[in-house]
Design a protein around this motif. Structure first.
Motif, PDB file in Angstrom:
ATOM      1  N   LYS A  99       1.117   4.045  -2.667  1.00 34.55           N
ATOM      2  CA  LYS A  99       1.073   5.492  -2.373  1.00 34.55           C
ATOM      3  C   LYS A  99       1.892   6.127  -2.870  1.00 34.55           C
ATOM      4  CE  LYS A  99      -3.321   5.420  -0.828  1.00 34.55           C
ATOM      5  NZ  LYS A  99      -4.508   5.620  -0.822  1.00 34.55           N
ATOM      6  N   ARG A 100       3.226   5.332  -2.476  1.00 36.79           N
ATOM      7  CA  ARG A 100       4.590   6.278  -3.181  1.00 36.79           C
ATOM      8  C   ARG A 100       4.395   6.937  -4.757  1.00 36.79           C
ATOM      9  NH1 ARG A 100       8.986   3.704  -0.022  1.00 36.79           N
ATOM     10  NH2 ARG A 100       9.015   4.756   1.797  1.00 36.79           N
ATOM     11  N   ASP A 101       3.769   5.872  -5.717  1.00 32.91           N
ATOM     12  CA  ASP A 101       3.653   5.461  -6.474  1.00 32.91           C
ATOM     13  C   ASP A 101       2.093   7.076  -7.601  1.00 32.91           C
ATOM     14  OD1 ASP A 101       5.529   3.653  -7.595  1.00 32.91           O
ATOM     15  OD2 ASP A 101       4.249   2.270  -7.541  1.00 32.91           O
ATOM     16  N   GLU A 102       1.315   6.596  -6.407  1.00 26.69           N
ATOM     17  CA  GLU A 102       0.290   8.063  -6.691  1.00 26.69           C
ATOM     18  C   GLU A 102       0.295   9.271  -6.639  1.00 26.69           C
ATOM     19  OE1 GLU A 102      -4.253   8.873  -4.880  1.00 26.69           O
ATOM     20  OE2 GLU A 102      -3.611   6.783  -4.058  1.00 26.69           O
ATOM     21  N   LEU A 103       1.338   9.255  -5.751  1.00 27.76           N
ATOM     22  CA  LEU A 103       2.105  10.577  -5.224  1.00 27.76           C
ATOM     23  C   LEU A 103       2.918  11.066  -6.438  1.00 27.76           C
ATOM     24  CD1 LEU A 103       2.882  13.179  -2.944  1.00 27.76           C
ATOM     25  CD2 LEU A 103       4.076  11.486  -2.304  1.00 27.76           C
ATOM     26  N   ARG A 104       3.789   9.926  -6.668  1.00 29.60           N
ATOM     27  CA  ARG A 104       4.327  10.922  -7.479  1.00 29.60           C
ATOM     28  C   ARG A 104       3.525  11.130  -8.796  1.00 29.60           C
ATOM     29  NH1 ARG A 104       7.928   6.456  -5.541  1.00 29.60           N
ATOM     30  NH2 ARG A 104       7.246   5.189  -7.059  1.00 29.60           N
ATOM     31  N   GLN A 152       0.650  -1.031  -0.196  1.00 27.46           N
ATOM     32  CA  GLN A 152      -0.452   0.000  -0.073  1.00 27.46           C
ATOM     33  C   GLN A 152       0.409   1.264  -0.115  1.00 27.46           C
ATOM     34  OE1 GLN A 152      -2.866  -0.003   3.167  1.00 27.46           O
ATOM     35  NE2 GLN A 152      -3.440  -2.144   2.695  1.00 27.46           N
ATOM     36  N   ILE A 153       1.897   0.793   0.922  1.00 33.96           N
ATOM     37  CA  ILE A 153       3.238   2.193   1.403  1.00 33.96           C
ATOM     38  C   ILE A 153       3.509   2.284  -0.694  1.00 33.96           C
ATOM     39  CG2 ILE A 153       4.583   3.114   1.686  1.00 33.96           C
ATOM     40  CD1 ILE A 153       4.342   2.105   4.390  1.00 33.96           C
ATOM     41  N   ASP A 154       3.599   1.152  -1.078  1.00 35.15           N
ATOM     42  CA  ASP A 154       4.578   1.677  -2.300  1.00 35.15           C
ATOM     43  C   ASP A 154       3.584   2.397  -3.241  1.00 35.15           C
ATOM     44  OD1 ASP A 154       6.475  -0.011  -1.492  1.00 35.15           O
ATOM     45  OD2 ASP A 154       6.262  -1.535  -2.402  1.00 35.15           O
ATOM     46  N   GLN A 199       2.656  14.845  -7.825  1.00 32.91           N
ATOM     47  CA  GLN A 199       3.487  15.927  -8.301  1.00 32.91           C
ATOM     48  C   GLN A 199       3.835  15.778 -10.234  1.00 32.91           C
ATOM     49  OE1 GLN A 199       6.075  13.546  -5.978  1.00 32.91           O
ATOM     50  NE2 GLN A 199       5.974  14.787  -4.201  1.00 32.91           N
TER      51      GLN A 199
END
Length: 234
Positions: free
Chosen positions: A38-43, A34-36, A46
């Motif tokens: 979310k990181r992809d979604e955040l990137r 999930q963290i990964d 951005q």
């Protein structure tokens, strides 16, 4: 029996511990996933923000450029209006009042060509804007006689005629005397007995010239029916 029971309980605890370890491991893996994600979604977000920021900067830059072009065009239009007489103006100058003498006969009245000598002389003397009885003089206007009436810009004006000329009041009257039109004018003043007076004015206001209806003039890039032609060259 007690020993057997303890053994069974130990086995159950061991099994539960193993299961909890497996569950914890699965939970940890899911959390990491999930963290990964979310990181992809955040990137991605951005990246979208960066793209929108660049687009916004481009729009702002284009808007600034267009506004500058509009300001420049507006300045050119205002200068053209000033130069052609289609804008109200003010400034220092000379106000000349001319009238017929009291016992004037028809042949000695002030006529259009007489006022034209005065106006042309003022132009040559350095006047930058002229009006006769608050009718602005420009290239599309004029002074004409209709029977005995004087018309300026097609509108009747009556004596006394007030000729307002914006220009350098220190030199305008003197230069008028030096022009050929001015000399013709003063010969008429003396010969026909016109009543003449002139005064310097610190600030006078002249109206804009009326815009005439253009019937025969066609835009260079337009066809005779008034439709704009693409690709036509001057």
């Amino acid at each position: 029996m007690a020993v057997a029971a303890l053994g069974i309980m130990g086995a159950v605890v061991a099994v539960q511990t193993d299961r909890e370890a497996e569950v914890n491991e699965l939970s940890r893996a899911a959390l990491v996933g999930q963290i990964d994600a979310k990181r992809d979604e955040l990137r991605d977000l951005q990246s979208q923000v960066a793209g929108l920021t660049n687009t916004n900067q481009s729009v702002v830059s284009a808007n600034t450029r267009i506004q500058g072009q509009l300001d420049d065009l507006g300045g050119r239009v205002r200068r053209a209006e000033l130069n052609t007489g289609f804008a109200a103006v003010h400034g220092p100058g000379v106000r000349i009042t001319v009238d017929n003498r009291a016992d004037v006969d028809v042949d000695s009245e002030i006529r259009d060509e007489d006022l034209a000598f005065l106006v042309d002389g003022l132009w040559e003397a350095g006047a930058e804007a002229i009006a006769v009885n608050d009718q602005r003089i420009n290239v599309l206007g004029g002074i004409r006689n209709t029977n005995r009436a004087v018309h300026v810009n097609g509108r009747p004006v009556n004596a006394p005629y007030v000729v307002s000329a914006i220009g350098d009041p220190r030199t305008l009257q003197a230069r008028l005397l030096q022009t050929s039109e001015g000399q013709e004018w003063f010969a008429l003043v003396n010969g026909l007995g016109f009543v003449y007076s002139a005064e310097n004015v610190d600030d006078m206001r002249l109206p804009a010239a009326p815009e005439p209806d253009l019937r025969d003039v066609i835009e260079l890039n337009a066809d005779p029916d008034g439709q704009t032609q693409e690709g036509s060259a001057p």
